[in-house]
Design an enzyme around this catalytic site. Sequence first.
Site, PDB file in Angstrom:
ATOM      1  N   ASN A   1       0.832  -1.191   0.000  1.00  0.00           N
ATOM      2  CA  ASN A   1       0.000   0.000   0.000  1.00  0.00           C
ATOM      3  C   ASN A   1       0.878   1.257   0.000  1.00  0.00           C
ATOM      4  O   ASN A   1       2.099   1.170  -0.034  1.00  0.00           O
ATOM      5  CB  ASN A   1      -0.948  -0.036   1.207  1.00  0.00           C
ATOM      6  CG  ASN A   1      -2.274   0.627   0.926  1.00  0.00           C
ATOM      7  OD1 ASN A   1      -2.323   1.671   0.278  1.00  0.00           O
ATOM      8  ND2 ASN A   1      -3.348   0.034   1.412  1.00  0.00           N
TER       9      ASN A   1
ATOM     10  N   HIS B   1      23.313   1.741  12.334  1.00  0.00           N
ATOM     11  CA  HIS B   1      24.575   2.458  12.523  1.00  0.00           C
ATOM     12  C   HIS B   1      25.289   1.923  13.758  1.00  0.00           C
ATOM     13  O   HIS B   1      24.657   1.396  14.674  1.00  0.00           O
ATOM     14  CB  HIS B   1      24.314   3.963  12.626  1.00  0.00           C
ATOM     15  CG  HIS B   1      23.688   4.501  11.390  1.00  0.00           C
ATOM     16  ND1 HIS B   1      24.411   4.827  10.270  1.00  0.00           N
ATOM     17  CD2 HIS B   1      22.394   4.733  11.064  1.00  0.00           C
ATOM     18  CE1 HIS B   1      23.603   5.245   9.318  1.00  0.00           C
ATOM     19  NE2 HIS B   1      22.358   5.196   9.775  1.00  0.00           N
TER      20      HIS B   1
END
Length: 184
Positions: free
Chosen positions: A83, A113
């Site tokens: 969607n 990270h």
Amino acid sequence: MQDNKQKMLSGELYSPLCSLLSNERKRAKALCYEYNQCHPDQKGKRQQTLSKLVNRSSKAIIEANFYCDYGYNISIGSNFYANHNCIMLDAASITIADNVMIGPNVTLSTTTHPLDSDLRSQGYAIAHPISLDDNVWIGMGAHILPGVSIGKNSVVAAGAVVTKDVPDNCMVAGIPARIVRTVS
């Protein structure tokens, strides 16, 4: 010595700021822009643009707006539906099997990270693959984090943040997502 793209694809610490990866993201962003700007009646053009971006079967539907980092790390099986406002950050592979449905505003992010602030401030990242098995349904606003696999027939409830693998035939919900019931 490996370059940053090889490091990224092998799950090692890499710099996404290198020129090669920056250019590849720029290409993907341009294709996403082209895809998202297509008129809804331009189904052929949309499918052509999507084919330049991701590896998919012929029965994949992704509603605009769609965003990804590279595209070439995304493999989509048959009978797929995503969607509006689907985001797939694909520094590592995102593998989607058959009969998968994704609700609006869902993020699949393979990138994270380092916890070390010095490495983080230098712009380093690391990526871990995501996989969605057959018949998975991801509810609206859910977030699938790096390294997660979601098992066959499983459901991720709206708004869930999935931080760990989900076994087959389970429904998970919450932050972080936990198994709330079995499904068939």
